[in-house]
Design a protein around this motif. Structure first.
Motif, mmCIF file in Angstrom:
data_model
loop_
_atom_site.group_PDB
_atom_site.id
_atom_site.type_symbol
_atom_site.label_atom_id
_atom_site.label_comp_id
_atom_site.label_asym_id
_atom_site.label_seq_id
_atom_site.Cartn_x
_atom_site.Cartn_y
_atom_site.Cartn_z
ATOM 1 N N LYS A 206 75.581 58.291 -26.898
ATOM 2 C CA LYS A 206 76.293 59.443 -26.854
ATOM 3 C C LYS A 206 77.064 59.699 -25.578
ATOM 4 N N ILE A 207 78.203 60.255 -25.765
ATOM 5 C CA ILE A 207 79.173 60.762 -24.725
ATOM 6 C C ILE A 207 78.558 61.699 -23.483
ATOM 7 N N GLU A 208 78.214 62.731 -24.474
ATOM 8 C CA GLU A 208 77.684 64.047 -24.003
ATOM 9 C C GLU A 208 78.636 64.655 -23.100
ATOM 10 N N THR A 209 78.923 64.111 -21.694
ATOM 11 C CA THR A 209 79.813 64.807 -20.983
ATOM 12 C C THR A 209 80.948 63.675 -20.469
ATOM 13 N N PHE A 210 82.264 63.858 -20.785
ATOM 14 C CA PHE A 210 83.057 62.913 -20.314
ATOM 15 C C PHE A 210 83.624 62.982 -19.027
ATOM 16 N N THR A 211 83.871 61.821 -18.318
ATOM 17 C CA THR A 211 84.498 62.055 -16.904
ATOM 18 C C THR A 211 85.320 60.408 -16.726
ATOM 19 N N SER A 212 86.138 60.564 -16.305
ATOM 20 C CA SER A 212 86.829 59.317 -15.969
ATOM 21 C C SER A 212 86.376 58.633 -14.744
ATOM 22 N N TYR A 213 85.231 59.014 -13.928
ATOM 23 C CA TYR A 213 84.829 58.802 -12.498
ATOM 24 C C TYR A 213 83.405 58.235 -12.834
ATOM 25 N N ALA A 214 83.124 56.968 -12.657
ATOM 26 C CA ALA A 214 81.776 56.605 -12.718
ATOM 27 C C ALA A 214 80.849 57.272 -11.939
ATOM 28 N N GLU A 215 81.022 57.569 -10.655
ATOM 29 C CA GLU A 215 80.413 58.265 -9.686
ATOM 30 C C GLU A 215 79.865 59.562 -10.190
ATOM 31 N N ILE A 216 80.819 60.272 -10.722
ATOM 32 C CA ILE A 216 80.401 61.780 -11.338
ATOM 33 C C ILE A 216 79.465 61.377 -12.566
ATOM 34 N N LYS A 217 79.841 60.675 -13.273
ATOM 35 C CA LYS A 217 78.701 60.317 -14.597
ATOM 36 C C LYS A 217 77.458 60.081 -14.015
ATOM 37 N N THR A 218 77.241 59.235 -13.072
ATOM 38 C CA THR A 218 75.966 58.910 -12.431
ATOM 39 C C THR A 218 75.390 60.187 -11.850
ATOM 40 N N ILE A 219 76.104 61.045 -11.241
ATOM 41 C CA ILE A 219 75.413 62.055 -10.429
ATOM 42 C C ILE A 219 75.075 63.029 -11.734
ATOM 43 N N ILE A 220 75.830 63.197 -12.706
ATOM 44 C CA ILE A 220 75.534 64.167 -13.932
ATOM 45 C C ILE A 220 74.217 63.644 -14.462
ATOM 46 N N ASP A 221 74.134 62.260 -14.730
ATOM 47 C CA ASP A 221 73.050 61.617 -15.308
ATOM 48 C C ASP A 221 71.716 61.948 -14.736
ATOM 49 N N LYS A 222 71.797 62.101 -13.240
ATOM 50 C CA LYS A 222 70.738 62.390 -12.351
ATOM 51 C C LYS A 222 70.303 63.867 -12.332
ATOM 52 N N VAL A 223 71.242 64.735 -12.648
ATOM 53 C CA VAL A 223 70.932 66.056 -12.286
ATOM 54 C C VAL A 223 70.600 66.655 -13.764
ATOM 55 N N VAL A 224 71.307 66.219 -14.675
ATOM 56 C CA VAL A 224 71.143 66.828 -16.141
ATOM 57 C C VAL A 224 70.168 66.013 -16.889
ATOM 58 N N ASP A 225 68.983 66.601 -17.178
ATOM 59 C CA ASP A 225 68.087 66.053 -18.036
ATOM 60 C C ASP A 225 67.749 66.895 -19.329
ATOM 61 N N LYS A 226 66.961 66.294 -19.920
ATOM 62 C CA LYS A 226 66.673 67.166 -21.319
ATOM 63 C C LYS A 226 66.390 68.458 -21.246
ATOM 64 N N ASP A 227 65.635 68.993 -19.885
ATOM 65 C CA ASP A 227 65.245 70.482 -20.077
ATOM 66 C C ASP A 227 66.417 71.178 -19.369
ATOM 67 N N PHE A 228 67.601 70.639 -19.104
ATOM 68 C CA PHE A 228 68.613 71.187 -18.451
ATOM 69 C C PHE A 228 69.116 72.505 -18.766
ATOM 70 N N GLU A 229 69.084 73.793 -17.953
ATOM 71 C CA GLU A 229 69.762 75.015 -18.380
ATOM 72 C C GLU A 229 71.009 75.183 -17.550
#
Length: 93
Positions: free
Chosen positions: A42-65
């Motif tokens: 799943k794409i979930e959040t699209f960004t062209s920068y791999a660094e930002i995707k890594t940060i988003i994956d670390k910050v946003v989890d399944k319980d994210f509000e």
């Protein structure tokens, strides 16, 4: 749409002129593939920068509000309307 397991980003062009010469599309062009016979991540959040995707994956989890889920909506109590009325009134005076 970005939660669709059958959707995949094939390529991204930051500059829309690379795909459509003479056309300026803010945000660029994303070419996607949807194949109902294949399952992709799943794409979930699209960004062209791999660094930002890594940060988003670390910050946003399944319980994210998101903050928008936690903070009241100004429109719900009429702040947006009152704000616009104040702006329009101040422009007239």
């Amino acid at each position: 749409m970005l939660s669709d397991e059958h959707l995949k980003v094939i390529s991204y062009y930051n500059n829309s002129n690379d795909v459509f010469p003479g056309i300026d599309i803010m945000g660029g062009i994303v070419i996607t593939l949807r194949d109902k016979k294949q399952t992709f991540e799943k794409i979930e959040t699209f960004t062209s920068y791999a660094e930002i995707k890594t940060i988003i994956d670390k910050v946003v989890d399944k319980d994210f509000e998101s903050l928008s889920d936690l903070i009241y909506a100004p429109k719900a109590i009429g702040l947006a309307k009152n704000f616009m009325n104040c702006i329009l009134t101040s422009q007239i005076n």
